[in-house]
Design an enzyme around this catalytic site. Structure first.
Site, PDB file in Angstrom:
ATOM      1  CD  GLU A 143      57.981  47.060  40.615  1.00  0.00           C
ATOM      2  OE1 GLU A 143      57.814  46.216  40.673  1.00  0.00           O
ATOM      3  OE2 GLU A 143      57.930  47.763  41.548  1.00  0.00           O
ATOM      4  CB  CYS A 186      58.386  45.390  44.173  1.00  0.00           C
ATOM      5  SG  CYS A 186      57.272  46.692  45.172  1.00  0.00           S
ATOM      6  CE  LYS A 225      55.865  42.762  41.829  1.00  0.00           C
ATOM      7  NZ  LYS A 225      55.661  44.096  41.628  1.00  0.00           N
TER       8      LYS A 225
END
Length: 261
Positions: A40, A145, A110
């Site tokens: 990430e 994540c 995200k």
């Protein structure tokens, strides 16, 4: 399908150093690899303040994506991960990418921003579901994540089936047990392979041993081999995946959920 996960030690807020370092890192990838997964925010690490984010964020045609396209074409494998992105109008995103050797590019912002940092205050949440990407006969889904903690967000849909869940991460070792449990759980419940590509090194949020990255099969078993340089490799077997789904088609009985965006 041969997958490689690289636990790269990211230099904080230095795209130049990280692009040089990643070019060298990719040159060490075995040449029969199909997909490489990077951590990430691989060019900057997580940055918690607006001024620094504003000075470093890029668009989809910035130097980071341009470099990724060159690398994918040169090495002949697809590259996935995430970078610090902007819409050019004052919003910033933790943006995942899947860059193919022929230049096709897929992006995903995200959705779930980590509330124990300033990510949910500095960055904007993505407004679209993670797409399913078709590459070399396989289907991939990209999340980032903290998204991993939300099973509905990762839900496999028989109408748009995916085979491999890719998870670029920046997950401190202090929480490595939940990280591996969640990766394994997402693999089992969706009957897919799950690839965790965590960063290495350390920052003010903790330490990141190379051993925290991992790859699981659809039964929740670790299937990777770790090379001397710390890279993780796994050969994903299509026949084994199909047979596992045929023998135990659990994901097809999953409840249907609507997601409010």
């Amino acid at each position: 399908m041969k997958i490689c996960s690289i636990p790269y030690d990211i230099v904080y807020a230095s795209p130049e150093e990280n692009l040089i370092g990643m070019a060298h890192a990719l040159s060490q990838v075995e040449n029969d690899t199909d997909v490489v997964v990077l951590p990430e925010l691989f060019t900057t690490s997580f940055i918690p303040d607006v001024p620094t984010v504003s000075s470093l964020a890029e668009g989809n045609n910035g130097r980071t994506v341009e470099a990724l396209r060159r690398w994918a074409q040169f090495f002949g494998f697809a590259i996935a991960g995430s970078f610090l992105a902007t819409d050019g109008a004052g919003k910033f995103y933790n943006r995942a990418f899947f860059i193919e050797p022929l230049g096709d590019s897929t992006f995903y912002d995200k959705r779930h921003l980590f509330p124990l940092s300033t990510e949910d205050k500095v960055y904007s949440s993505g407004q679209f579901l993670s797409p399913v990407i078709r590459f070399r006969g396989w289907s991939f889904k990209l999340i980032i994540c903290f998204d991993l903690r939300f099973p509905v967000w990762c839900r496999n849909n028989p109408a748009d089936l995916y085979d491999v869940l890719l998870v670029p991460s920046n997950w401190p070792h202090s929480r490595h047990i939940p990280y591996k449990i969640l990766l394994s759980a997402r693999a089992v419940e969706n009957q897919v392979f799950a690839v965790g590509a965590n960063r290495s090194g350390n920052d003010k949020y903790g330490e990141y041993p190379k051993s925290d990255s991992c790859i699981y099969d659809n039964w929740g078993n670790p299937v990777h081999e770790t090379r001397r340089n710390g890279y993780l490799y796994a050969l994903l077997d299509r026949d084994e995946l199909t047979e596992g789904r045929r023998k135990f088609p659990a994901f097809q009985a999953a409840d249907r959920w609507s997601i409010d965006l």
